[in-house]
Design an enzyme around this catalytic site. Structure first.
Site, PDB file in Angstrom:
ATOM      1  N   LYS A 195      81.351  85.954  33.271  1.00 26.59           N
ATOM      2  CA  LYS A 195      81.669  85.193  34.485  1.00 26.59           C
ATOM      3  C   LYS A 195      83.005  84.471  34.310  1.00 26.59           C
ATOM      4  O   LYS A 195      83.494  84.324  33.189  1.00 26.59           O
ATOM      5  CB  LYS A 195      80.540  84.203  34.767  1.00 26.59           C
ATOM      6  CG  LYS A 195      80.349  83.155  33.668  1.00 26.59           C
ATOM      7  CD  LYS A 195      79.021  82.412  33.795  1.00 26.59           C
ATOM      8  CE  LYS A 195      78.883  81.374  32.701  1.00 26.59           C
ATOM      9  NZ  LYS A 195      77.529  80.766  32.667  1.00 26.59           N
ATOM     10  N   ARG A 247      68.332  73.490  37.696  1.00 29.99           N
ATOM     11  CA  ARG A 247      69.595  73.964  38.251  1.00 29.99           C
ATOM     12  C   ARG A 247      69.344  75.137  39.180  1.00 29.99           C
ATOM     13  O   ARG A 247      69.660  75.085  40.359  1.00 29.99           O
ATOM     14  CB  ARG A 247      70.550  74.345  37.112  1.00 29.99           C
ATOM     15  CG  ARG A 247      71.932  74.764  37.611  1.00 29.99           C
ATOM     16  CD  ARG A 247      72.900  75.069  36.493  1.00 29.99           C
ATOM     17  NE  ARG A 247      72.621  76.333  35.815  1.00 29.99           N
ATOM     18  CZ  ARG A 247      73.443  76.916  34.956  1.00 29.99           C
ATOM     19  NH1 ARG A 247      74.591  76.338  34.657  1.00 29.99           N
ATOM     20  NH2 ARG A 247      73.129  78.060  34.379  1.00 29.99           N
ATOM     21  N   TYR A 282     104.802  59.420  32.118  1.00 32.40           N
ATOM     22  CA  TYR A 282     104.404  58.736  33.352  1.00 32.40           C
ATOM     23  C   TYR A 282     103.745  57.394  33.046  1.00 32.40           C
ATOM     24  O   TYR A 282     102.943  57.276  32.120  1.00 32.40           O
ATOM     25  CB  TYR A 282     103.407  59.593  34.133  1.00 32.40           C
ATOM     26  CG  TYR A 282     104.048  60.663  34.983  1.00 32.40           C
ATOM     27  CD1 TYR A 282     104.913  60.323  36.021  1.00 32.40           C
ATOM     28  CD2 TYR A 282     103.778  62.008  34.744  1.00 32.40           C
ATOM     29  CE1 TYR A 282     105.499  61.309  36.811  1.00 32.40           C
ATOM     30  CE2 TYR A 282     104.351  62.999  35.536  1.00 32.40           C
ATOM     31  CZ  TYR A 282     105.206  62.638  36.568  1.00 32.40           C
ATOM     32  OH  TYR A 282     105.770  63.612  37.342  1.00 32.40           O
ATOM     33  N   MET A 313     101.940  67.596  34.562  1.00 22.73           N
ATOM     34  CA  MET A 313     101.404  68.832  35.116  1.00 22.73           C
ATOM     35  C   MET A 313     101.911  70.063  34.362  1.00 22.73           C
ATOM     36  O   MET A 313     101.141  70.969  34.036  1.00 22.73           O
ATOM     37  CB  MET A 313     101.772  68.953  36.602  1.00 22.73           C
ATOM     38  CG  MET A 313     101.162  70.174  37.274  1.00 22.73           C
ATOM     39  SD  MET A 313     101.745  70.443  38.953  1.00 22.73           S
ATOM     40  CE  MET A 313     101.060  69.028  39.796  1.00 22.73           C
TER      41      MET A 313
END
Ligand SMILES: *Cc1c(COP(=O)(O)O)cnc(C)c1O
Length: 372
Positions: free
Chosen positions: A46, A145, A267, A315
């Site tokens: 997956k 779940r 930052y 980023m």
């Protein structure tokens, strides 16, 4: 990023190198398959094979003998199917969303049925298809779940016609704490699964994920479903990992400079240097799967030296302290290691406050991908 775009640009101009060792993947498959024999060993592929490329991972596992492949979504099954041998079986863990039945039925995709509603949907599809259809029945044994519940078990046991149009391949459940071998939830779930299995005496069991394989043969059933262990993640806390590492990630330096004591880095000026420091800025950040939670915590490695991340991860870049290296050791385009011999997936995941699964699936498409 598709391979042709990378070829045009030149791999050394990309932000880093993600190398994926398909031979190590195959030997991990063989290690797990021989550990569980005579049970069969599937592969969970997956999320694009945990981010590593299902179109490459699937065929490599098939070549190692795997014939059962689990994805999460029908669309993943559709994408993967053409890369697998004809006799490979594809299972969809999340089951079927309404509207997916016709494609699944026509293409032999096997849904994991998680509710009586899904069962009646799939039965209706079988009637329309004019033949019985294969399915796996999933039961919730304590994770809350996905899966049929205890009341559903009685309904099924008392109404055999509900399964008239279904070929039950396996009854399955999923372990919530399998990586912790002493966690009592494991034996609780096993006992619940065994009680359910007694209601379906003809059905074979599919139970264990990577961790479950290391809980012992009682957890194996007829088919095990490892994911992370195939990709080199550590499957259990009971023994040192027997898995080979599959992934290496190195990222390129885009700038180096020396700053004086008291300089703010990154930052928010979150880091103020305590002394003169030589910095290197790397060409990857949180958009490349290096979580922002590594800010001022994680590290890269080069020449065997730990190079701490300084300030916040951006980023598309981050800054590391390379003072431990000679000044000329790193320059524009040099590679430093984020995952490899000096820092395992588990190491970087721990520093980021997450798990190896999240690191792998987040690595993204901007690195040069090298399949070995
Ligand atoms: C993801 C998943 C697996 C694989 O788990 P690993 O811990 O990666 O081995 C197996 N079964 C189900 C139902 C899953 O969702």
């Amino acid at each position: 990023m598709d391979a042709s775009a990378a070829n045009d640009i030149g791999e050394e101009a990309l932000s880093g190198v993600l190398s994926i060792d398909l031979q190590a993947l195959q030997s991990n498959y063989r290690i797990l398959a021989s550990r569980v024999a005579p049970s069969a060993c599937a592969a969970v592929v997956k999320a694009d094979a945990y981010g590593l490329g299902a179109d490459r991972v699937g065929p490599a596992l098939a070549a190692a003998g795997c014939r059962h492949f689990f994805v999460a979504h029908l669309v993943e099954a559709k994408r993967l199917k053409r890369h697998l041998p004809r006799d490979a079986k594809l299972y969809v863990l999340n089951g079927l969303m309404p509207g997916g039945e016709a494609y699944a039925a026509a293409n032999g995709i096997i849904p994991v049925i998680n509710s009586l509603a899904q069962l009646s949907q799939w039965s209706a599809a079988a009637e329309h298809h004019g033949a019985r259809l294969p399915a796996v029945l999933q039961f919730d044994t304590g994770m809350s779940r996905l899966g049929l519940n205890t009341a559903d078990v009685s309904v099924l046991a008392e109404n055999s016609e509900l399964l008239r149009r279904i070929e039950v391949q396996f009854i399955m459940s999923h372990l919530a704490s399998a990586d912790e071998h002493l966690n009592p939830q494991n034996s609780d779930q096993l006992a619940t699964m065994q009680a359910i299995a007694a209601q379906f005496p003809d059905a074979e069991l599919c139970f264990a994920n990577s961790g479950g394989i290391f809980l012992g043969a009682a957890f194996h059933g007829a088919l095990v479903r490892p994911g992370i262990a195939l990709y080199g993640g550590s499957p259990t806390d009971s023994i040192a990992t027997p898995m080979k590492s599959v992934v290496r990630l190195s990222v390129r330096v885009i700038q180096t400079h020396t700053v004086s004591a008291g300089t703010l880095v990154g930052y928010g000026g979150s880091h103020r240097t305590q002394s003169e420091m030589r910095l290197a800025t790397l060409a990857a950040g949180y958009a490349d799967g290096l979580p922002r939670s590594l800010s001022d915590r994680g590290a890269a490695y080069a020449l065997g030296k730990r190079l701490p991340i300084v300030g916040r991860v951006s980023m598309d870049s981050m800054t590391i302290d390379v003072s431990a290296l000679p000044d000329a050791a790193l320059g524009l385009g040099s590679l430093v290691e984020l995952v490899g011999p000096d820092q395992t997936l588990e190491d970087i995941a721990r520093d980021a406050g997450t798990i190896s699964y999240e690191i792998l699936t987040g690595l993204g498409q901007r690195y040069h991908r090298q399949y070995i």
